[in-house]
Design an enzyme around this catalytic site. Structure first.
Site, PDB file in Angstrom:
ATOM      1  N   GLY A   1      25.624 -36.234  69.387  1.00  0.00           N
ATOM      2  CA  GLY A   1      26.903 -35.394  69.645  1.00  0.00           C
ATOM      3  C   GLY A   1      27.202 -34.471  68.451  1.00  0.00           C
ATOM      4  N   GLN A   2      28.368 -33.894  68.574  1.00  0.00           N
ATOM      5  CA  GLN A   2      28.770 -32.683  67.774  1.00  0.00           C
ATOM      6  C   GLN A   2      28.771 -33.498  66.187  1.00  0.00           C
ATOM      7  OE1 GLN A   2      32.277 -31.334  69.279  1.00  0.00           O
ATOM      8  NE2 GLN A   2      32.189 -29.250  67.834  1.00  0.00           N
TER       9      GLN A   2
ATOM     10  N   LYS B   1      42.384 -43.700  73.119  1.00  0.00           N
ATOM     11  CA  LYS B   1      42.303 -43.761  71.480  1.00  0.00           C
ATOM     12  C   LYS B   1      43.521 -44.455  71.055  1.00  0.00           C
ATOM     13  CE  LYS B   1      38.812 -41.074  70.665  1.00  0.00           C
ATOM     14  NZ  LYS B   1      37.451 -41.868  70.243  1.00  0.00           N
TER      15      LYS B   1
ATOM     16  N   ILE C   1      25.773 -47.418  75.392  1.00  0.00           N
ATOM     17  CA  ILE C   1      26.754 -48.451  74.646  1.00  0.00           C
ATOM     18  C   ILE C   1      27.293 -49.521  75.503  1.00  0.00           C
ATOM     19  CG2 ILE C   1      28.642 -46.670  74.945  1.00  0.00           C
ATOM     20  CD1 ILE C   1      28.035 -49.353  72.096  1.00  0.00           C
TER      21      ILE C   1
ATOM     22  N   GLY D   1      25.848 -42.517  69.988  1.00  0.00           N
ATOM     23  CA  GLY D   1      26.159 -41.219  70.172  1.00  0.00           C
ATOM     24  C   GLY D   1      25.959 -40.131  68.928  1.00  0.00           C
TER      25      GLY D   1
ATOM     26  N   TYR E   1      42.256 -39.910  77.627  1.00  0.00           N
ATOM     27  CA  TYR E   1      41.327 -39.745  76.456  1.00  0.00           C
ATOM     28  C   TYR E   1      42.600 -40.310  75.180  1.00  0.00           C
ATOM     29  CZ  TYR E   1      39.185 -37.715  72.290  1.00  0.00           C
ATOM     30  OH  TYR E   1      38.662 -37.591  70.999  1.00  0.00           O
TER      31      TYR E   1
ATOM     32  N   ASP F   1      21.179 -42.909  71.301  1.00  0.00           N
ATOM     33  CA  ASP F   1      22.038 -42.028  72.246  1.00  0.00           C
ATOM     34  C   ASP F   1      21.214 -42.327  73.466  1.00  0.00           C
ATOM     35  OD1 ASP F   1      23.407 -39.940  73.618  1.00  0.00           O
ATOM     36  OD2 ASP F   1      23.945 -39.175  71.480  1.00  0.00           O
TER      37      ASP F   1
HETATM   38  P1  NAD Z   1      30.149 -35.361  71.844  1.00  0.00           P
HETATM   39  O1  NAD Z   1      30.461 -35.469  73.199  1.00  0.00           O
HETATM   40  O2  NAD Z   1      29.666 -34.131  71.109  1.00  0.00           O
HETATM   41  O3  NAD Z   1      29.015 -36.493  71.426  1.00  0.00           O
HETATM   42  C1  NAD Z   1      28.954 -37.891  72.013  1.00  0.00           C
HETATM   43  C2  NAD Z   1      27.780 -38.292  72.173  1.00  0.00           C
HETATM   44  O4  NAD Z   1      27.755 -39.751  72.766  1.00  0.00           O
HETATM   45  C3  NAD Z   1      26.732 -37.321  72.843  1.00  0.00           C
HETATM   46  O5  NAD Z   1      25.569 -37.466  72.210  1.00  0.00           O
HETATM   47  C4  NAD Z   1      26.551 -38.484  74.286  1.00  0.00           C
HETATM   48  O6  NAD Z   1      25.354 -38.404  74.600  1.00  0.00           O
HETATM   49  C5  NAD Z   1      26.651 -39.959  73.489  1.00  0.00           C
HETATM   50  N1  NAD Z   1      26.983 -40.700  74.545  1.00  0.00           N
HETATM   51  C6  NAD Z   1      27.698 -40.660  75.750  1.00  0.00           C
HETATM   52  N2  NAD Z   1      27.769 -41.894  76.656  1.00  0.00           N
HETATM   53  C7  NAD Z   1      27.154 -42.799  76.084  1.00  0.00           C
HETATM   54  C8  NAD Z   1      26.778 -43.901  76.152  1.00  0.00           C
HETATM   55  N3  NAD Z   1      27.318 -44.838  77.248  1.00  0.00           N
HETATM   56  N4  NAD Z   1      26.063 -44.655  75.288  1.00  0.00           N
HETATM   57  C9  NAD Z   1      25.434 -43.879  74.244  1.00  0.00           C
HETATM   58  N5  NAD Z   1      25.815 -42.803  73.892  1.00  0.00           N
HETATM   59  C10 NAD Z   1      26.531 -42.084  74.629  1.00  0.00           C
HETATM   60  O7  NAD Z   1      31.543 -35.949  70.964  1.00  0.00           O
HETATM   61  P2  NAD Z   1      31.852 -35.805  69.477  1.00  0.00           P
HETATM   62  O8  NAD Z   1      32.427 -34.235  69.427  1.00  0.00           O
HETATM   63  O9  NAD Z   1      30.549 -35.881  68.478  1.00  0.00           O
HETATM   64  O10 NAD Z   1      32.749 -36.783  69.208  1.00  0.00           O
HETATM   65  C11 NAD Z   1      32.356 -38.211  68.892  1.00  0.00           C
HETATM   66  C12 NAD Z   1      33.581 -39.062  68.626  1.00  0.00           C
HETATM   67  O11 NAD Z   1      34.456 -38.618  67.706  1.00  0.00           O
HETATM   68  C13 NAD Z   1      34.250 -39.409  69.961  1.00  0.00           C
HETATM   69  O12 NAD Z   1      34.771 -40.743  70.036  1.00  0.00           O
HETATM   70  C14 NAD Z   1      35.356 -38.600  69.876  1.00  0.00           C
HETATM   71  O13 NAD Z   1      36.519 -38.950  70.524  1.00  0.00           O
HETATM   72  C15 NAD Z   1      35.818 -38.305  68.405  1.00  0.00           C
HETATM   73  N6  NAD Z   1      36.469 -37.035  68.154  1.00  0.00           N
HETATM   74  C16 NAD Z   1      35.873 -36.047  68.093  1.00  0.00           C
HETATM   75  C17 NAD Z   1      36.574 -34.842  67.893  1.00  0.00           C
HETATM   76  C18 NAD Z   1      36.026 -33.393  68.027  1.00  0.00           C
HETATM   77  O14 NAD Z   1      36.718 -32.481  67.500  1.00  0.00           O
HETATM   78  N7  NAD Z   1      34.699 -33.547  68.238  1.00  0.00           N
HETATM   79  C19 NAD Z   1      38.092 -34.828  67.437  1.00  0.00           C
HETATM   80  C20 NAD Z   1      38.615 -36.224  67.474  1.00  0.00           C
HETATM   81  C21 NAD Z   1      37.757 -37.447  67.983  1.00  0.00           C
HETATM   82  N1  SER Z   2      38.854 -32.304  69.648  1.00  0.00           N
HETATM   83  C1  SER Z   2      39.122 -33.302  70.844  1.00  0.00           C
HETATM   84  C2  SER Z   2      39.297 -32.866  72.021  1.00  0.00           C
HETATM   85  O1  SER Z   2      39.697 -31.851  72.088  1.00  0.00           O
HETATM   86  C3  SER Z   2      40.463 -34.196  70.276  1.00  0.00           C
HETATM   87  O2  SER Z   2      39.976 -35.456  69.903  1.00  0.00           O
HETATM   88  O3  SER Z   2      38.997 -33.749  72.843  1.00  0.00           O
END
Ligand code: NAD
Ligand code: SER
Length: 314
Positions: A16-17, A149, A56, A13, A145, A39
């Site tokens: 992603g962000q 978690k 994944i 992943g 979600y 990814d």
């Molecule tokens: P995002 O959606 O920006 O990135 C997720 C990445 O996973 C993407 O690049 C997507 O292409 C990839 N992906 C999706 N399905 C896939 C698969 N089957 N196989 C391989 N890759 C795959 O998410 P994020 O914001 O970077 O968050 C990453 C993690 O952090 C997540 O588990 C999310 O729950 C957790 N999280 C994020 C936040 C937030 O504010 N961004 C807050 C709490 C928790």
């Molecule tokens: N930032 C995330 C969301 O809004 C929290 O895990 O989904």
């Protein structure tokens, strides 16, 4: 911080962000060639790192990537977030849970030695005390979600106790960074608002003006991730996930802070289905355990976060 330069890291992943920034930071520590980005599709921002196209959910493909690169540590970031999860609940459950099992099983079978998997403030729910939410409290998440978690946290702890899997996790607040686009979360208004402030000087917010939520600058979140992963194992007393606190603010408060830099910026409010999700989450959280166990401390406050975001996005 203790780390072994011989370790080989796989970030799933990575596009992603969080993934882009985490891959870049870990590359500074271990060298780009030792940090493998994976990814569903290639990631132009990470063209210095080896890349694997990987779903994944494909356990055999994951095993092959781990063996091919002699991976020791996996950071599993692939997931559906809160808003997209509510729109596709069964797939969110499948992706968020099966992906975690695929990685935990590799660690159980000793193919890898350490796992990072992020949890979220979404593990809390409408019956949780919403102000200064502690580590241990009522947890009845009301989103798919959040349910995934919370279940994930329990499974991480179970794999630790049952099989000695060295898995570490943080309950991230909403994360705000400038290097990549947000990926379908409820807290993502606090990223979009900066792009719109610079582009059109106006933003229509999908949450109401007084919706306070816990938030954090991405730089702090990446540092916390690296710190918990490099802390001695005996310091990690919580094998579910640690609360992690940064800043708490409302849409009105972040808009007022942006107006200090862009005086004619305006905000309007049109709450949608994400308002109910936000209403079920804490307004602020406590992170005493992270501070005590591995010396965590956040650096950004609201004014430094806003100044940093505007400066970098401009
Ligand atoms: P995002 O959606 O920006 O990135 C997720 C990445 O996973 C993407 O690049 C997507 O292409 C990839 N992906 C999706 N399905 C896939 C698969 N089957 N196989 C391989 N890759 C795959 O998410 P994020 O914001 O970077 O968050 C990453 C993690 O952090 C997540 O588990 C999310 O729950 C957790 N999280 C994020 C936040 C937030 O504010 N961004 C807050 C709490 C928790
Ligand atoms: N930032 C995330 C969301 O809004 C929290 O895990 O989904």
């Amino acid at each position: 911080m203790t780390y072994n330069k011989e370790d080989k890291i796989l970030i799933i992943g990575a596009g992603g962000q969080i993934g882009i920034e985490l891959t870049q930071e870990l590359s500074l520590l271990y060298g780009s060639s030792n940090v493998i980005a994976a990814d569903l599709k290639p990631i132009p921002a990470l063209d210095n790192n080896p890349f694997e196209t990987l779903d994944i959910l494909d356990k055999d493909a994951l095993f092959n990537v781990v063996k091919k690169h002699s991976i020791s540590h996996v950071y599993l970031l692939a997931a559906l977030l809160s808003a997209t999860g509510e729109q596709n609940p069964m797939f969110a459950w499948k992706l968020n849970m099966e992906g975690l099992f695929n990685v935990l099983d590799l660690a159980k079978e000793k193919h890898i030695s350490k796992v990072y998997w992020p949890s979220s403030i979404a593990v809390f729910g409408p019956t949780t005390p919403r102000i200064d939410t502690p580590q241990y409290t009522v947890m009845e998440p009301s989103t798919v979600y959040g349910i995934s978690k919370q279940a994930g946290e329990r499974w991480c702890e179970w794999y630790f106790h049952k099989f000695g899997v060295d898995v570490r996790s943080l309950r991230y607040p909403g994360l705000i960074g400038w290097k990549s686009a947000p990926g379908g979360g409820t807290t993502d208004y606090a990223v979009h608002i900066f792009h719109q402030a610079l582009k059109t000087k106006t933003y229509e917010c999908f949450l109401s003006e007084n919706t306070a939520l816990p938030m954090m600058h991405m730089e702090d979140a990446i540092r916390a991730t690296i710190e918990i992963m490099h802390a001695p194992a005996e310091n990690i007393k919580i094998r579910g996930a640690y609360n992690l606190a940064g800043i708490s603010f409302t849409p009105a408060q972040i808009a007022a802070e942006i107006q200090k830099h862009i005086p004619d910026f305006t905000i309007s409010y049109k709450p949608d289905f994400r308002q109910a999700i936000a209403n079920s989450w804490p307004q602020s959280i406590l992170d005493h355990e992270a501070k005590n166990d591995w010396n965590w401390s956040a650096k950004y406050n609201l004014s430094s976060l806003v100044a940093n975001m505007l400066q970098n996005l401009a």
